[in-house]
Enzyme design. Sequence first.
Site, PDB file in Angstrom:
ATOM      1  N   HIS A 299       1.050   1.563   5.222  1.00  0.00           N
ATOM      2  CA  HIS A 299       2.269   2.955   5.799  1.00  0.00           C
ATOM      3  C   HIS A 299       3.255   1.389   5.970  1.00  0.00           C
ATOM      4  CE1 HIS A 299       4.405   6.413   6.180  1.00  0.00           C
ATOM      5  NE2 HIS A 299       5.688   5.936   6.435  1.00  0.00           N
TER       6      HIS A 299
ATOM      7  N   ILE B 167       2.620  -5.488  -0.917  1.00  0.00           N
ATOM      8  CA  ILE B 167       3.778  -6.135  -2.633  1.00  0.00           C
ATOM      9  C   ILE B 167       4.814  -6.589  -2.097  1.00  0.00           C
ATOM     10  CG2 ILE B 167       4.024  -5.460  -4.971  1.00  0.00           C
ATOM     11  CD1 ILE B 167       0.811  -5.705  -3.770  1.00  0.00           C
TER      12      ILE B 167
ATOM     13  N   GLY C 155       8.006  -1.403  -1.792  1.00  0.00           N
ATOM     14  CA  GLY C 155       8.659  -0.082  -0.796  1.00  0.00           C
ATOM     15  C   GLY C 155       9.719  -0.763  -0.343  1.00  0.00           C
TER      16      GLY C 155
END
Length: 443
Positions: free
Chosen positions: A337, A371, A391
């Site tokens: 997360h 990433i 994200g």
Amino acid sequence: MTPTDRTATPAAQPTEVGPGRRRQGEIYQAGTVGRLPVVPTSFEELERRARRASSTKGWAYVAGGAGEGRTMRNNRAAFDRWAIVPRMAHGGATRDLSVDVAGTRLSSPLLLAPVGAGQLIDADCDLHVARAAAATGVPYVFTNQGGTPMEECAAEMGSTPHWMQLYWSTDEGLVDSLIQRAEASGAAALVVTLDTTTLGWRPQDLTLGSLPFAKGLGIGQYTSDPRFREIVADRIRAAKASGATSDVKITPGAVRALLAMTRNHPGSFWKNLRHPVPRASVETFLDIYSNPGLSWDHIATLRDRTSLPVVLKGILHPDDARTALELGVDAIVVSNHGGRQVDSSIASLDALIAIRDAIGPDPTVLLDSGIRTGADVFMALAHGADACLLGRPYMYGLAVGGQRGVEEVVANIVAELDLTMALTGATDVKDVPRDMVVPNPSR
């Protein structure tokens, strides 16, 4: 082989210009007339500019992590422990970046991850990101905690696929309603987030006393849902029947919170102000949005509840990966997360390596968390990921440049992946050799 054979002219190779060279050309050509990219191509500079462009609460929510931030640092340190080993004179002039993941054809091994409460960065965050995804052809996983109903975002996607995230509510009727709406919106997969059965300890938000959902931000999927509205109406009726009165002390802060709930709720501000629905919606959301008792028994019911491919997000342990696959899910997302739930958690890349070794090459595995660049995507592919979810970088692009900022962040990452493949000899994202990455000798 004769000397003549060794000196023979090699056969002509195709020289198709890939996304890397195209993106470089766009930037350099614009630079000759003094036009710079909307977003910086360096992630470090992108992060700095995004912080300046964001509100204090917006930055705390999007950029913050759990506890002391060790998991976020673990995610990056895991990439630093590996080094890429380019191969020379490989003769590979073209590359195939496309891949099929859980029944969805991707033009590159990249999807935009679900990011909740993006309204803290931009009031129309979800729509801007959907339009950017459509413009770049990169699938977008709609967040269950968005400000804009999934149907409106789906209308912006054109032919570009979208997936839908599901937070498993304590109300099973709401779970079914959200799944049905995902199917009706044209979602190509259902992504069940497993790791947020309750919010992690997030000091940046806690220090500011800032929970966006408590002010009606990030609950648009719920306020647009017929089952959720039914639950809210029942709550209001029950309160009236019991003669219950508000126990909230009237203070300037309480008034501001009520006005925020009213403003963020769908419909007319003045009409909302005269009704208890906005506040009741927030209270209902906070009570039921996620199920602390989520178990594999819940997951096992999905095959009878949807025809969509099922993707489980938040897997970090090989045994959980095995269990998921035994239940017949179509893919798993290895994710912590983004470091936002458990401090000192294992890095997602480290978990990917262990999981791929445990389950073998065939199951579909995506990587999320950490990433930042195209080289990171390459590293993940070499370690067994079929694709990656992006994200924070695209949210930073949104903060700096709106929809165009998201588009440029995506284009830059795909371009760097393509160039990294060109310079290492990898020609197909579906088969990046694992021996192209080795333990970093400088670490």
